[in-house]
Design an enzyme around this catalytic site. Structure first.
Site, PDB file in Angstrom:
ATOM      1  N   GLY A  92      44.550  37.417  40.633  1.00 46.78           N
ATOM      2  CA  GLY A  92      45.990  37.192  40.480  1.00 46.78           C
ATOM      3  C   GLY A  92      46.402  35.764  40.810  1.00 46.78           C
ATOM      4  N   GLY A 118      54.794  46.745  42.801  1.00 44.24           N
ATOM      5  CA  GLY A 118      55.661  45.649  42.376  1.00 44.24           C
ATOM      6  C   GLY A 118      56.173  44.959  43.616  1.00 44.24           C
ATOM      7  N   GLY A 126      43.874  42.311  44.747  1.00 42.51           N
ATOM      8  CA  GLY A 126      43.960  43.776  44.634  1.00 42.51           C
ATOM      9  C   GLY A 126      43.299  44.286  43.367  1.00 42.51           C
ATOM     10  N   THR A 182      46.797  40.919  37.286  1.00 39.90           N
ATOM     11  CA  THR A 182      47.903  41.287  38.149  1.00 39.90           C
ATOM     12  C   THR A 182      48.500  42.589  37.676  1.00 39.90           C
ATOM     13  OG1 THR A 182      50.261  40.875  38.401  1.00 39.90           O
ATOM     14  CG2 THR A 182      49.139  39.490  36.852  1.00 39.90           C
ATOM     15  N   ILE A 183      48.427  43.582  38.495  1.00 40.27           N
ATOM     16  CA  ILE A 183      49.034  44.851  38.111  1.00 40.27           C
ATOM     17  C   ILE A 183      50.563  44.715  38.044  1.00 40.27           C
ATOM     18  CG2 ILE A 183      49.227  45.778  40.458  1.00 40.27           C
ATOM     19  CD1 ILE A 183      47.968  47.829  37.621  1.00 40.27           C
ATOM     20  N   ASP A 184      51.098  43.796  38.859  1.00 41.80           N
ATOM     21  CA  ASP A 184      52.560  43.644  38.929  1.00 41.80           C
ATOM     22  C   ASP A 184      53.134  42.856  37.750  1.00 41.80           C
ATOM     23  OD1 ASP A 184      52.273  44.888  41.341  1.00 41.80           O
ATOM     24  OD2 ASP A 184      52.690  43.132  42.566  1.00 41.80           O
ATOM     25  N   GLY A 212      41.821  36.726  51.322  1.00 41.46           N
ATOM     26  CA  GLY A 212      41.434  35.718  52.316  1.00 41.46           C
ATOM     27  C   GLY A 212      40.040  35.179  52.037  1.00 41.46           C
TER      28      GLY A 212
HETATM   29  N1  LIG Z   1      46.715  28.684  47.804  1.00 42.26           N
HETATM   30  C1  LIG Z   1      45.462  29.159  47.802  1.00 42.26           C
HETATM   31  N2  LIG Z   1      44.418  28.301  47.824  1.00 42.26           N
HETATM   32  C2  LIG Z   1      43.142  28.767  47.820  1.00 42.26           C
HETATM   33  N3  LIG Z   1      42.838  30.075  47.786  1.00 42.26           N
HETATM   34  C3  LIG Z   1      43.823  30.963  47.758  1.00 42.26           C
HETATM   35  C4  LIG Z   1      45.191  30.564  47.766  1.00 42.26           C
HETATM   36  N4  LIG Z   1      45.967  31.680  47.741  1.00 42.26           N
HETATM   37  C5  LIG Z   1      45.108  32.724  47.717  1.00 42.26           C
HETATM   38  N5  LIG Z   1      43.839  32.310  47.706  1.00 42.26           N
HETATM   39  C6  LIG Z   1      42.636  33.156  47.709  1.00 42.26           C
HETATM   40  O1  LIG Z   1      42.623  33.960  46.533  1.00 42.26           O
HETATM   41  C7  LIG Z   1      42.127  35.252  46.811  1.00 42.26           C
HETATM   42  C8  LIG Z   1      43.067  36.310  46.289  1.00 42.26           C
HETATM   43  O2  LIG Z   1      44.406  36.055  46.720  1.00 42.26           O
HETATM   44  P1  LIG Z   1      45.459  37.252  46.942  1.00 42.26           P
HETATM   45  O3  LIG Z   1      44.931  38.183  47.970  1.00 42.26           O
HETATM   46  O4  LIG Z   1      46.781  36.635  47.204  1.00 42.26           O
HETATM   47  O5  LIG Z   1      45.408  38.076  45.606  1.00 42.26           O
HETATM   48  P2  LIG Z   1      45.857  37.724  44.136  1.00 42.26           P
HETATM   49  O6  LIG Z   1      44.797  36.953  43.468  1.00 42.26           O
HETATM   50  O7  LIG Z   1      47.210  37.069  44.169  1.00 42.26           O
HETATM   51  O8  LIG Z   1      45.898  39.155  43.500  1.00 42.26           O
HETATM   52  P3  LIG Z   1      47.045  40.276  43.637  1.00 42.26           P
HETATM   53  O9  LIG Z   1      48.132  39.715  44.507  1.00 42.26           O
HETATM   54  O10 LIG Z   1      47.496  40.520  42.246  1.00 42.26           O
HETATM   55  O11 LIG Z   1      46.365  41.438  44.230  1.00 42.26           O
HETATM   56  C9  LIG Z   1      41.909  35.326  48.309  1.00 42.26           C
HETATM   57  O12 LIG Z   1      40.526  35.249  48.570  1.00 42.26           O
HETATM   58  C10 LIG Z   1      42.666  34.140  48.853  1.00 42.26           C
HETATM   59  O13 LIG Z   1      42.062  33.581  49.998  1.00 42.26           O
HETATM   60  O1  LIG Z   2      47.000  47.090  49.781  1.00 37.68           O
HETATM   61  P1  LIG Z   2      46.440  45.928  49.023  1.00 37.68           P
HETATM   62  O2  LIG Z   2      45.101  46.182  48.473  1.00 37.68           O
HETATM   63  O3  LIG Z   2      46.528  44.653  49.785  1.00 37.68           O
HETATM   64  O4  LIG Z   2      47.321  45.737  47.729  1.00 37.68           O
HETATM   65  C1  LIG Z   2      48.695  45.945  47.658  1.00 37.68           C
HETATM   66  C2  LIG Z   2      49.359  44.943  46.773  1.00 37.68           C
HETATM   67  O5  LIG Z   2      48.589  44.568  45.675  1.00 37.68           O
HETATM   68  C3  LIG Z   2      49.366  44.594  44.500  1.00 37.68           C
HETATM   69  O6  LIG Z   2      48.908  45.646  43.741  1.00 37.68           O
HETATM   70  C4  LIG Z   2      49.180  43.375  43.641  1.00 37.68           C
HETATM   71  O7  LIG Z   2      49.643  42.247  44.266  1.00 37.68           O
HETATM   72  C5  LIG Z   2      50.797  44.767  44.963  1.00 37.68           C
HETATM   73  O8  LIG Z   2      51.601  45.463  44.070  1.00 37.68           O
HETATM   74  C6  LIG Z   2      50.623  45.459  46.260  1.00 37.68           C
HETATM   75  O9  LIG Z   2      51.634  45.139  47.168  1.00 37.68           O
HETATM   76 MG   LIG Z   3      49.200  37.890  44.281  1.00 37.12          MG
END
Ligand SMILES: Nc1ncnc2c1ncn2[C@@H]1O[C@H](COP(=O)(O)OP(=O)(O)OP(=O)(O)O)[C@@H](O)[C@H]1O
Ligand SMILES: O=P(O)(O)OC[C@H]1O[C@](O)(CO)[C@@H](O)[C@@H]1O
Ligand SMILES: [Mg+2]
Length: 518
Positions: A190, A265, A102, A219-221, A166
């Site tokens: 994140g 959050g 995000g 991570t905004i959260d 993804g």
């Molecule tokens: N266990 C994992 N192994 C490999 N890649 C992963 C895994 N979990 C997530 N990813 C990849 O990391 C990228 C970001 O993951 P996700 O959408 O969960 O956001 P994030 O990095 O946790 O950020 P946020 O949740 O703060 O928005 C995606 O492209 C996802 O496919």
């Molecule tokens: O709608 P999106 O872009 O998937 O993001 C929403 C999520 O991303 C975050 O900002 C960070 O994980 C969460 O607080 C929120 O649930």
């Molecule tokens: Mg995350």
């Protein structure tokens, strides 16, 4: 996707008096006899005036800073910053930057400062932006990044590179890195992104490639553990004030006015907690970590009625992940996930607004006037504020210094006000959450004077939660180490002085005085 943490992640160094260094991998751990080069910063006029500009090889930062006389020195992380020797010739560096997950205020600042740091500090001119997150490595075009291209981007929200959820395919990503001749990869994202970075690092190492993988936690959260706080968090809390103010103005202008504000959050209520503490206009703050209930004695409805009778209006702040158990009880369970596998949440703000309206209409006791404000995406789509900009700059520069110095498989992070290199496995092993038995949450309860909604069993359960040492909580950030030693320069969190106890020593990657376990 399951995360994997193999032995190459664990580089633990033990020292005197219970000292532990949770170190990060280095090229020299798996590629022998690599040439090194003097750091080009030595002849950089901007930095040559700085006394002891280079970080001492043995500088480390303690995870816990509240100390007792006799307890062990505890866990430390390697201090970030420029080293005297680098493992890349500047002309040979081919770096890339990717943003995933995000949005968050400050993403563009981090991108800008990686590009400018590489260029101005190390003379590196080949930097690629990967378009649209991890999948951009193999399915999209790249963007050439120069200081000129990124010059103004910190004034804009979002990420100029685009982002996605993804699409992580480790094999294809590493093939693309190898095919393009990339040797430094900066990954901003994140917890999911850092999990992805971990498996990329593992694969790079398995193939024996000299490619540095550096994570910058986003991570905004504020749900990433170990680090003091995430970049963009302050900006988000500040922006949330505007929504809370609006809710307050609306609520106090009518009879029995209620303003409900939903904030981000998913699993961690830090934004809601800090926005509430900052505002002082909030009467009740509801977060995922603290269960609550609506009906009956001690419930939310009873509290609303009491507060309306006392004050004539009230403001409720609710984090998006709060009360999800209550929602699934009363609505049809929805088990949808986003492309990264994160559970999609139902709109708790809308749900609670309906519940409150229904309750007071049903009881026919009080005519209430409720306004629901959902600033969710507004708080993360804005540019970062001044202090977050400085923070982003230092994170980016730390990442650049680390990669140039041959470190890999690390995340940069602020620990007790000092910039450090943290092994990926520490970042991805758990989520940072508000601890409701912590003093910070007690301060919030005392400032809003809301009920805790906890029964004795909840309270016992809450007490069992291990207190994470993070400055946004007050917690048990204590280790107990020896007396503080003399420093050459007064430690200041704004200046970067050489706040370490040893004099500069020549660099050496073998730690003679300490035992290394791998
Ligand atoms: N266990 C994992 N192994 C490999 N890649 C992963 C895994 N979990 C997530 N990813 C990849 O990391 C990228 C970001 O993951 P996700 O959408 O969960 O956001 P994030 O990095 O946790 O950020 P946020 O949740 O703060 O928005 C995606 O492209 C996802 O496919
Ligand atoms: O709608 P999106 O872009 O998937 O993001 C929403 C999520 O991303 C975050 O900002 C960070 O994980 C969460 O607080 C929120 O649930
Ligand atoms: Mg995350």
């Amino acid at each position: 996707m399951a995360s994997s943490v193999s032995d190459s992640q664990m580089k633990i160094v033990h020292g005197e008096a219970g000292y532990i260094l949770e170190d990060v991998p280095h090229f020299s751990d798996y590629i022998p006899n690599l040439p090194t080069f003097p750091n080009p910063l030595r002849s950089n006029p901007a930095y040559s005036v700085v006394k002891q500009y280079f970080v001492h090889m043995d500088d480390t930062v303690p995870q816990k800073v509240v100390v007792h006389k006799d307890s062990p020195r505890g866990v430390h992380f390697r201090r970030a910053g420029p080293r005297q020797k680098v493992y890349f010739n500047s002309d040979d560096v081919h770096a890339c930057i990717v943003t995933c997950g995000g949005l968050c205020p400050g993403l563009n600042t981090v991108i800008r400062e990686i590009v400018c740091g590489l260029s101005y500090m190390y003379g590196v001119n080949k930097v690629l932006g990967i378009d649209g997150g991890y999948r951009g490595f193999y399915s999209k075009n790249t963007i050439t990044l120069t200081p000129k291209v990124v010059n103004d981007i910190h004034k804009r929200g979002g990420t100029i590179l685009g982002t996605s959820r993804g699409g992580h395919d480790t094999g294809k990503i590493v093939d693309s890195i190898q095919d393009r001749g990339i040797n430094q990869v900066y990954i901003i994202g994140g917890d999911g992104t850092q999990r992805g970075a971990t498996v990329i690092y593992e694969e790079i190492r398995r193939r024996g490639l000299k490619v540095a993988i550096a994570g910058i936690p986003k991570t905004i959260d504020n749900d990433i553990p170990v680090i003091d706080k995430s970049f963009g968090f302050d900006t988000a809390v500040e922006e949330a004030q505007r929504a809370i103010n609006a809710a307050h103005v609306e609520a106090e202008s009518v009879e029995n006015g209620i303003g409900v504000v939903k904030l981000m959050g998913r699993y961690s209520g830090f934004i809601a907690m800090y926005a509430t503490l900052a505002s002082r206009d909030v009467d009740c703050c509801l977060i995922p970590e603290s269960p609550f209930y609506l009906e009956g004695k001690g419930g939310l409805f009873e509290f609303i009625e009491k507060r309306l009778k006392e004050n004539g209006h009230m403001v409720i702040v609710i984090a998006e992940g709060a009360g999800q158990d209550l929602l699934t009880e009363s609505m049809q369970a929805m088990d949808q996930k986003d492309a990264s596998g994160n559970k999609l949440l139902q709109d708790v703000g809308l749900w609670i607004s309906h519940k409150i309206k229904d309750h007071f209409a049903r009881k026919n006791k009080m005519a209430i006037n409720l306004k629901y404000i959902d600033p969710t995406y507004m708080i993360r789509a804005i540019p970062s504020n001044a202090s977050d900009n400085v923070y982003c700059t230092l994170l980016a520069q730390s990442a650049v210094h680390g990669a140039m110095a041959g470190y890999t498989g690390f995340t940069v992070g602020l620990v007790n006000g000092r910039h450090t290199y943290i092994p990926f496995n520490r970042i991805i092993e758990r989520q940072n959450k508000v601890v409701i038995t912590d003093r910070m949450w007690a301060r919030l309860l005392s400032s809003t004077n809301q009920p805790s909604f906890l029964n004795l069993t909840d309270f016992d359960e809450a007490k069992k939660v291990e207190q994470p040492p993070t400055p946004l909580l007050d917690g048990n950030n204590c280790n107990g180490v020896d007396e503080p030693e003399k420093t050459e320069q007064p430690p200041s969190q704004v200046l970067e002085g050489h706040n370490s106890n040893d004099k500069q020593k020549p660099e050496n990657h073998t730690h003679n005085s300490i035992k290394t376990e791998k």
